[in-house]
Design an enzyme around this catalytic site. Structure first.
Site, PDB file in Angstrom:
ATOM      1  N   TYR A 120       0.824  -1.211   0.000  1.00 38.59           N
ATOM      2  CA  TYR A 120       0.000   0.000   0.000  1.00 38.59           C
ATOM      3  C   TYR A 120       0.861   1.265   0.000  1.00 38.59           C
ATOM      4  O   TYR A 120       0.379   2.345  -0.341  1.00 38.59           O
ATOM      5  CB  TYR A 120      -0.923   0.042   1.214  1.00 38.59           C
ATOM      6  CG  TYR A 120      -1.931  -1.074   1.315  1.00 38.59           C
ATOM      7  CD1 TYR A 120      -2.164  -1.957   0.269  1.00 38.59           C
ATOM      8  CD2 TYR A 120      -2.663  -1.253   2.492  1.00 38.59           C
ATOM      9  CE1 TYR A 120      -3.092  -2.980   0.392  1.00 38.59           C
ATOM     10  CE2 TYR A 120      -3.601  -2.270   2.610  1.00 38.59           C
ATOM     11  CZ  TYR A 120      -3.799  -3.142   1.568  1.00 38.59           C
ATOM     12  OH  TYR A 120      -4.721  -4.161   1.702  1.00 38.59           O
ATOM     13  N   LYS A 161       1.060  -6.715   5.865  1.00 38.85           N
ATOM     14  CA  LYS A 161       1.141  -7.905   5.021  1.00 38.85           C
ATOM     15  C   LYS A 161       2.453  -7.933   4.246  1.00 38.85           C
ATOM     16  O   LYS A 161       2.939  -6.886   3.811  1.00 38.85           O
ATOM     17  CB  LYS A 161      -0.037  -7.939   4.031  1.00 38.85           C
ATOM     18  CG  LYS A 161      -1.396  -7.722   4.681  1.00 38.85           C
ATOM     19  CD  LYS A 161      -2.506  -7.651   3.667  1.00 38.85           C
ATOM     20  CE  LYS A 161      -3.774  -7.102   4.274  1.00 38.85           C
ATOM     21  NZ  LYS A 161      -3.734  -5.648   4.500  1.00 38.85           N
ATOM     22  N   HIS A 168       0.322 -11.843   1.759  1.00 41.48           N
ATOM     23  CA  HIS A 168      -0.712 -11.073   1.055  1.00 41.48           C
ATOM     24  C   HIS A 168      -1.467 -11.891   0.009  1.00 41.48           C
ATOM     25  O   HIS A 168      -2.680 -11.754  -0.123  1.00 41.48           O
ATOM     26  CB  HIS A 168      -0.074  -9.837   0.416  1.00 41.48           C
ATOM     27  CG  HIS A 168      -1.020  -8.695   0.259  1.00 41.48           C
ATOM     28  ND1 HIS A 168      -0.611  -7.389   0.331  1.00 41.48           N
ATOM     29  CD2 HIS A 168      -2.354  -8.645   0.045  1.00 41.48           C
ATOM     30  CE1 HIS A 168      -1.666  -6.587   0.172  1.00 41.48           C
ATOM     31  NE2 HIS A 168      -2.716  -7.330  -0.018  1.00 41.48           N
TER      32      HIS A 168
END
Length: 282
Positions: free
Chosen positions: A51, A76, A112
């Site tokens: 992210y 993650k 992930h």
């Protein structure tokens, strides 16, 4: 102020049933957005290395002044294909995430994606066992894993993932996978619990239930998740919606409401929004 119930994970760790997701929140906005969520009463924050906002998220956590033990922080491992994943690379990825978050431990660390075409998640999971034993993550789990992936972990490891975070909403209810989770003692966590605000929140059935309870469509869908026993991590950057999504603990859907929402996902193929874990790679 914080009335969010907790779910006991399979290793005894308590996890808030409703948290705040920061997918697609830019790093330079994450401090303000996550700060707003913490101020509203969220105590569980879900991010990921891919992210690109662990640093901003960490700044918000530090600025909140909240005791670390009151927070539940998830990130993650992004198992990129630019190199083979061995123990050292996994541990370095964890070090990087902890450094960017400004923390000395995580509450939950997830793989992930399974990326079965690369066949490396069992190697990663072996190091996750070590991470869990060390306490650098209170619990470890996976994200987007299919039944076959979970069965492969179970065949080689005594450590059952604490959580499987999956796409899950009334249009894509993942009935088979949730049933497997229940049998194995894995907590189901829903990403995109609101279907990314697309078709789901505009459906007449959802609107009717919302009007019946004097609630928003999003609140109704979140309530469906909670009554199913799912952990949910809705995301918003709008302060009013951040607060609204947390205000779901003073009403309850009845059996007819649940049945109507369940019926939305009764189609033959389901309505997946995100990538298919069987084929997703990067």
């Amino acid at each position: 102020m914080n009335q969010v119930p907790t779910i006991k994970l399979n290793n005894g760790t308590l996890m808030p049933q409703l948290g705040f997701g920061v997918w697609q929140v830019p790093d330079d906005e994450a401090e303000q957005v996550v700060g707003t969520a913490l101020e509203a009463g969220y105590r569980s924050i879900d991010t990921a290395s891919v992210y690109g906002n662990e640093t901003g998220t960490g700044r918000a956590i530090a600025a909140s002044g909240l005791p670390r033990e009151e927070l539940f922080v998830t990130t993650k491992l992004w198992n990129v294909k630019t190199h083979a994943w061995d123990r050292d690379r996994v541990l370095r990825a964890l070090d990087t995430s902890l450094s960017q978050l400004g923390l000395d431990h995580l509450d939950l660390y997830l793989i992930h994606w399974p990326r079965p075409m690369r066949d490396d998640f069992l190697t990663i999971w072996k190091t996750f066992e070590e991470i869990a034993a060390s306490g650098r993550a209170k619990a470890v789990g996976v994200s987007n894993f299919r039944p076959v992936d979970l069965e492969r972990i179970g065949a080689v490891s005594a450590l059952v993932p604490a959580v499987n975070q999956i796409e899950l909403h009334p249009l894509f209810p993942q009935t088979e996978l949730r049933a497997l989770h229940a049998r194995l003692g894995i907590t189901t966590e829903a990403w995109s619990p609101l279907g990314q605000g697309q078709e789901l929140l505009t459906l007449p059935a959802v609107a009717e239930i919302a009007a019946k309870h004097g609630r928003s469509a999003a609140q109704v869908v979140l309530r469906w998740h909670l009554q199913q026993g799912n952990v949910v991590i809705p995301k918003s950057v709008t302060p009013a919606r951040i607060r609204e999504n947390l205000d779901v603990f003073d009403f309850e859907l009845d059996a007819a409401d649940i049945a109507a929402l369940d019926a939305l996902g009764a189609g033959p193929a389901g309505r997946r929004i995100g990538p298919d874990p069987a084929r997703f790679d990067i």
